[in-house]
Design an enzyme around this catalytic site. Sequence first.
Site, PDB file in Angstrom:
ATOM      1  N   HIS A 186       0.805  -1.010  -0.140  1.00 13.38           N
ATOM      2  CA  HIS A 186      -0.038   0.107   0.255  1.00 13.38           C
ATOM      3  C   HIS A 186       0.584   1.181   0.372  1.00 13.38           C
ATOM      4  O   HIS A 186       0.854   2.304  -0.615  1.00 13.38           O
ATOM      5  CB  HIS A 186      -0.310  -0.447   1.621  1.00 13.38           C
ATOM      6  N   GLU A 427      -2.607  -9.860 -28.387  1.00 19.59           N
ATOM      7  CA  GLU A 427      -0.944 -10.486 -28.266  1.00 19.59           C
ATOM      8  C   GLU A 427      -0.886 -11.844 -28.559  1.00 19.59           C
ATOM      9  O   GLU A 427      -0.214 -12.233 -28.239  1.00 19.59           O
ATOM     10  CB  GLU A 427      -1.868 -10.574 -26.699  1.00 19.59           C
ATOM     11  N   ASP A 451       3.459  -9.831 -24.328  1.00 17.29           N
ATOM     12  CA  ASP A 451       3.228 -11.135 -24.697  1.00 17.29           C
ATOM     13  C   ASP A 451       3.402 -11.237 -26.499  1.00 17.29           C
ATOM     14  O   ASP A 451       3.868 -12.528 -26.244  1.00 17.29           O
ATOM     15  CB  ASP A 451       1.758 -11.678 -24.649  1.00 17.29           C
ATOM     16  N   CYS A 498      -1.738  -1.883 -25.251  1.00 21.79           N
ATOM     17  CA  CYS A 498      -1.181  -1.392 -23.535  1.00 21.79           C
ATOM     18  C   CYS A 498      -0.219  -1.968 -23.376  1.00 21.79           C
ATOM     19  O   CYS A 498       0.112  -2.335 -22.510  1.00 21.79           O
ATOM     20  CB  CYS A 498      -2.345  -1.670 -23.185  1.00 21.79           C
TER      21      CYS A 498
HETATM   22  C1  PEP Z   1       1.254  -7.616 -22.887  1.00 26.05           C
HETATM   23  O1  PEP Z   1       0.429  -8.310 -23.257  1.00 26.05           O
HETATM   24  O2  PEP Z   1       1.275  -6.627 -23.380  1.00 26.05           O
HETATM   25  C2  PEP Z   1      -0.188  -6.522 -21.697  1.00 26.05           C
HETATM   26  C3  PEP Z   1      -0.866  -5.693 -22.012  1.00 26.05           C
HETATM   27  O3  PEP Z   1      -0.554  -7.881 -20.283  1.00 26.05           O
HETATM   28  P1  PEP Z   1       0.388  -8.285 -19.410  1.00 26.05           P
HETATM   29  O4  PEP Z   1       1.616  -7.172 -19.756  1.00 26.05           O
HETATM   30  O5  PEP Z   1      -0.660  -7.663 -18.007  1.00 26.05           O
HETATM   31  O6  PEP Z   1      -0.027  -9.582 -20.048  1.00 26.05           O
HETATM   32 MG    MG Z   2      -0.662  -9.950 -21.783  1.00 32.65          MG
END
Ligand code: PEP
Ligand code: MG
Length: 570
Positions: A186, A427, A451, A498
């Site tokens: 936290h 991904e 990924d 992302c």
């Molecule tokens: C990704 O795979 O780019 C992603 C954002 O997911 P994570 O990193 O949570 O697997």
């Molecule tokens: Mg991922």
Amino acid sequence: MKLTGIPVSQGMVLDKSYILTAIPEFEMEEKSDTPAEVSIALIDRAVHQVLGELKTSKLRMAGNTDHIALIQVQEAMLDDACFREDIIRNVKLGYSPEAAVMRAAKAQEEMLASLGDPYMVARAEDMHDISCRLACCIADKNYPDICGMNDPAIVVAQDLLPSMLISVDDSKVKGIIIERGTKTSHVSILAASIGIPMIVSCAGAMNIKDGTMVFLDSDKGEVYSDLNDDEHKRFMEIAASFSEEKAKLKDLAACEALSADGERMIVSANIVEPMGLSKVIENGMDGVGLFRTEFMYMNRKKLPTEEEQYTVYRLAAEKLAGKPIIIRTMDIGGDKTVECLDLQHEDNPFMGYRAIRICLDHKHIMLTQLRAILRASAYGNVWVMFPMIATAKELKAVLDMLSEVKAELKEQCVPFDAHIKVGIMVEIPSAVVMLDVLIKHLDFVSIGSNDLIQYTFAADRLNKNVGYLYNYMDPAVLRLIKHTINIAYRAGVECSICGEMAGEALGMAALVALGLKKFSISPSLGLMAKKRMSLLNAGKLAEVGTMMLEVENADEATEVLKAALPPKYS
Ligand code: PEP
Ligand code: MG
């Protein structure tokens, strides 16, 4: 002396150290001859005093909702009738007032920790914090307090508890170095949300001498102490130029993300819990592009209930007041293991039982989460996203579950957004190849480069030995991304990214060159991303994007891109 630790929040700072003494330990078995009424009166007086201290902190923190929420939690704990009853029970058993408090607190901490939910685990930390404070007050001992700090300093501690940070004027805390601690505690989340440079797990930190100059580079997770004159001068220059840059970036909070040629770009945030939202709002970001919900399933023995999840999602949606929040269904597996699911050990977890693959087998997990997400969608601009989709059949299965939950909620007259936007993470290379088929069922896609890169090269994203393959500038990755963007745009479907690639200067430039306009990154990088964006000419970079796809390797693609970037871009 150079020490290293795990970076929690970014920054470079040179200042005096302030060594925080360790929290006094209280003997749980300590008995006392003091009559019970006297002990109880002593405890009540201490509770009153600590509540008063918390009230003062609250007044000082006016306007800081995260801090106030934490103080309120601790106030409620101190005021809790069950907690008081348990303390009294222990007093009547003959324990000293301090021991009675610590025993009652321990029972509560264990109960909270056993719920396993990270929020509850953090609450256990709060309980420990407030009970130590109470016991110190009873025993008339000093509770290690950053409040004792008269001048700005870098706090060095064995451990830090949330109340220590919330009770201090945070402008005085220039940095935090913790010898123990974890990135997800936290207090770490709090420090990151305030923007204090911090590192944890810094072995040897308590050997730093009190009041001496220390340079903390929390980007790299490095600390330098016992500085000679040359080092002092060099670090002073680095820290000064960092703080100058940071001050300049603040102006960008009120600005939309625009490219140098005036293209509106969307810069959203990746979060793991609603607390991260303060930075998202403070940095004027465009919403949340990825809410990693699996952290709600970690460190707990039981699965999170629908109600728990709904509360968290609703809170986040409401905080964003109409800006989109993309909630990703849980992505357990790979490097994210959980106790609340009895998952077998796998030799190759990233290629194994993960995310949607688990949910298709354990439908109730997905149905519960979807109910919580849909219910929260009545209170904000909530979108739902499925990770690790590899085939159209998997997509159909999760969409069927979504329809099932929608029908159920409708029948029960539970409000939800019937037109909630639905998307997937792109991904897995098979999803890229089949995207023209998958896209027909989707409102948006988000590229999970973390990924996607590992699956493209069959190179574990955590394995340093194959790290040479893990390169987003490789034309193989760039082509997959370009293909995804093309298919999405052609279908009129929104496309964003992302993965961590978007948070890096070169990665962002490459994505703009490939024609991407939506990015989701760590909230602490929001302002930097807006700055980078403002230096990139999207129109001109598009030509480079085509060239990057035609070269033979990552080095050539990097060279082509770098040659087109403005000199100040970094
Ligand atoms: C990704 O795979 O780019 C992603 C954002 O997911 P994570 O990193 O949570 O697997
Ligand atoms: Mg991922």
